[in-house]
Design a protein around this motif. Sequence first.
Motif, mmCIF file in Angstrom:
data_model
loop_
_atom_site.group_PDB
_atom_site.id
_atom_site.type_symbol
_atom_site.label_atom_id
_atom_site.label_comp_id
_atom_site.label_asym_id
_atom_site.label_seq_id
_atom_site.Cartn_x
_atom_site.Cartn_y
_atom_site.Cartn_z
ATOM 1 N N ALA A 1 -1.999 10.367 3.660
ATOM 2 C CA ALA A 1 -1.387 11.031 2.496
ATOM 3 C C ALA A 1 -1.036 12.475 2.830
ATOM 4 N N THR A 2 -1.886 13.145 3.581
ATOM 5 C CA THR A 2 -1.613 14.532 3.983
ATOM 6 C C THR A 2 -0.410 14.595 4.929
ATOM 7 N N LEU A 3 -0.352 13.662 5.865
ATOM 8 C CA LEU A 3 0.805 13.618 6.772
ATOM 9 C C LEU A 3 2.104 13.405 5.994
ATOM 10 N N GLU A 4 2.078 12.529 5.012
ATOM 11 C CA GLU A 4 3.267 12.283 4.181
ATOM 12 C C GLU A 4 3.632 13.543 3.388
ATOM 13 N N GLU A 5 2.618 14.205 2.844
ATOM 14 C CA GLU A 5 2.841 15.425 2.061
ATOM 15 C C GLU A 5 3.491 16.518 2.917
ATOM 16 N N LYS A 6 3.094 16.593 4.189
ATOM 17 C CA LYS A 6 3.607 17.630 5.097
ATOM 18 C C LYS A 6 4.920 17.231 5.782
ATOM 19 N N GLY A 7 5.394 16.036 5.461
ATOM 20 C CA GLY A 7 6.694 15.626 6.013
ATOM 21 C C GLY A 7 6.639 15.130 7.439
ATOM 22 N N PHE A 8 5.515 14.530 7.836
ATOM 23 C CA PHE A 8 5.338 14.072 9.212
ATOM 24 C C PHE A 8 6.436 13.105 9.638
ATOM 25 N N ARG A 9 6.640 12.065 8.851
ATOM 26 C CA ARG A 9 7.610 11.038 9.232
ATOM 27 C C ARG A 9 9.034 11.580 9.273
ATOM 28 N N SER A 10 9.391 12.362 8.268
ATOM 29 C CA SER A 10 10.752 12.914 8.225
ATOM 30 C C SER A 10 10.978 13.904 9.357
ATOM 31 N N ALA A 11 9.924 14.635 9.743
ATOM 32 C CA ALA A 11 10.038 15.581 10.858
ATOM 33 C C ALA A 11 10.288 14.841 12.165
ATOM 34 N N VAL A 12 9.586 13.724 12.371
ATOM 35 C CA VAL A 12 9.781 12.934 13.594
ATOM 36 C C VAL A 12 11.189 12.348 13.632
ATOM 37 N N ILE A 13 11.616 11.793 12.502
ATOM 38 C CA ILE A 13 12.970 11.215 12.438
ATOM 39 C C ILE A 13 14.018 12.278 12.725
ATOM 40 N N ALA A 14 13.854 13.451 12.136
ATOM 41 C CA ALA A 14 14.803 14.548 12.349
ATOM 42 C C ALA A 14 14.813 14.994 13.809
ATOM 43 N N ALA A 15 13.640 15.058 14.420
ATOM 44 C CA ALA A 15 13.540 15.484 15.823
ATOM 45 C C ALA A 15 14.237 14.490 16.738
ATOM 46 N N VAL A 16 13.981 13.200 16.534
ATOM 47 C CA VAL A 16 14.585 12.173 17.385
ATOM 48 C C VAL A 16 16.102 12.174 17.229
ATOM 49 N N ARG A 17 16.571 12.328 15.997
ATOM 50 C CA ARG A 17 18.022 12.328 15.780
ATOM 51 C C ARG A 17 18.690 13.574 16.350
ATOM 52 N N SER A 18 17.996 14.712 16.324
ATOM 53 C CA SER A 18 18.564 15.930 16.913
ATOM 54 C C SER A 18 18.654 15.788 18.429
ATOM 55 N N CYS A 19 17.694 15.080 19.017
ATOM 56 C CA CYS A 19 17.719 14.822 20.452
ATOM 57 C C CYS A 19 18.897 13.911 20.803
ATOM 58 N N THR A 20 19.111 12.885 19.993
ATOM 59 C CA THR A 20 20.258 11.985 20.202
ATOM 60 C C THR A 20 21.561 12.764 20.124
ATOM 61 N N LYS A 21 21.662 13.642 19.132
ATOM 62 C CA LYS A 21 22.873 14.448 18.946
ATOM 63 C C LYS A 21 23.134 15.329 20.166
ATOM 64 N N LYS A 22 22.081 15.966 20.679
ATOM 65 C CA LYS A 22 22.219 16.827 21.856
ATOM 66 C C LYS A 22 22.634 16.020 23.077
ATOM 67 N N SER A 23 22.064 14.834 23.220
ATOM 68 C CA SER A 23 22.409 13.982 24.344
ATOM 69 C C SER A 23 23.880 13.582 24.290
ATOM 70 N N ARG A 24 24.366 13.281 23.085
ATOM 71 C CA ARG A 24 25.783 12.927 22.926
ATOM 72 C C ARG A 24 26.685 14.097 23.270
ATOM 73 N N GLU A 25 26.268 15.289 22.876
ATOM 74 C CA GLU A 25 27.058 16.491 23.201
ATOM 75 C C GLU A 25 27.114 16.712 24.698
ATOM 76 N N MET A 26 26.021 16.455 25.388
ATOM 77 C CA MET A 26 25.972 16.614 26.844
ATOM 78 C C MET A 26 26.837 15.558 27.563
ATOM 79 N N SER A 27 27.032 14.417 26.890
ATOM 80 C CA SER A 27 27.795 13.334 27.501
ATOM 81 C C SER A 27 29.304 13.522 27.349
ATOM 82 N N GLU A 28 29.690 14.413 26.452
ATOM 83 C CA GLU A 28 31.129 14.586 26.157
ATOM 84 C C GLU A 28 31.828 15.396 27.252
#
Length: 268
Positions: A241-268
């Motif tokens: 419950a504390t992890l959910e309150e602090k945005g643990f899952r959304s933070a991980v999702i955001a981090a992984v997607r930002s990494c994907t975005k950076k990788s795509r930029e590097m591939s262009e």
Amino acid sequence: MNKVIGFIGCGNMGGAMIGGIIKASLVTPENIIVGDLNEKKLKKAAERYGVKTTTDNNEVAKNADILILSIKPNSYPAAIKEIKDQVKENVIIVTIAAGKSIKVIEEMFGRKLKVVRVMPNTPALVGEGMAALCPNNKVSKEEIEEVLHIFESFGKGEIVNERLMDVVTSVSGSSPAYVYMFIEAMADAAVLDGMPRSQAYKFAAQAVLGSAKMVLETGRHPGILKDMVCSPGGTTIEAVATLEEKGFRSAVIAAVRSCTKKSREMSE
């Protein structure tokens, strides 16, 4: 496998691959040739694995049936320029460079060759790597299996579509860093509550290792496994419950997607 495997580059990842190949007896040490400008690394590889070594990349290129470019992405242009006229006609080029598409590699060589683009990760160093492989249309099914066996000798491998390689980078290639941060944070909390740091790292790391093994070996959804640990009104659900309150899952999702975005930029 009755082929000569060549490595250009003998860093940590190259060393992990060589060790895995020899341990799995895919080829004999005499059928592995390693090129690197660092003579200390070559000496270490020769002493540890019994492989052939050279400071001349062209010697590797001339002899290899499967040529693995285990160098940094920014070293690819110079290395390929040096060897492109020396590689065998039917050589299989294996790349492990983030942001380097199959098309870019073909353009660097100046012609169509058999190319397998791979995204491994650093747990390969302890025999627990995860690699995504993407071959071009010149690589046969049998040849794909040969390359897959190389990467499965020090972990696991999966064939993926090239359009997913940027996602692979974020969920696998880069993700050990996120996991190390998670282990460090759990250990810091344990230290804060009085546990010696060496013990804290061991408890946290083993919990992550065991949990990952549960996902892989049981085949159960991670959410089901999480629910099995969460007793009604207990300590675990309080932490969740504390992890959910602090945005643990959304933070991980955001981090992984930002990494994907950076990788795509590097591939262009």
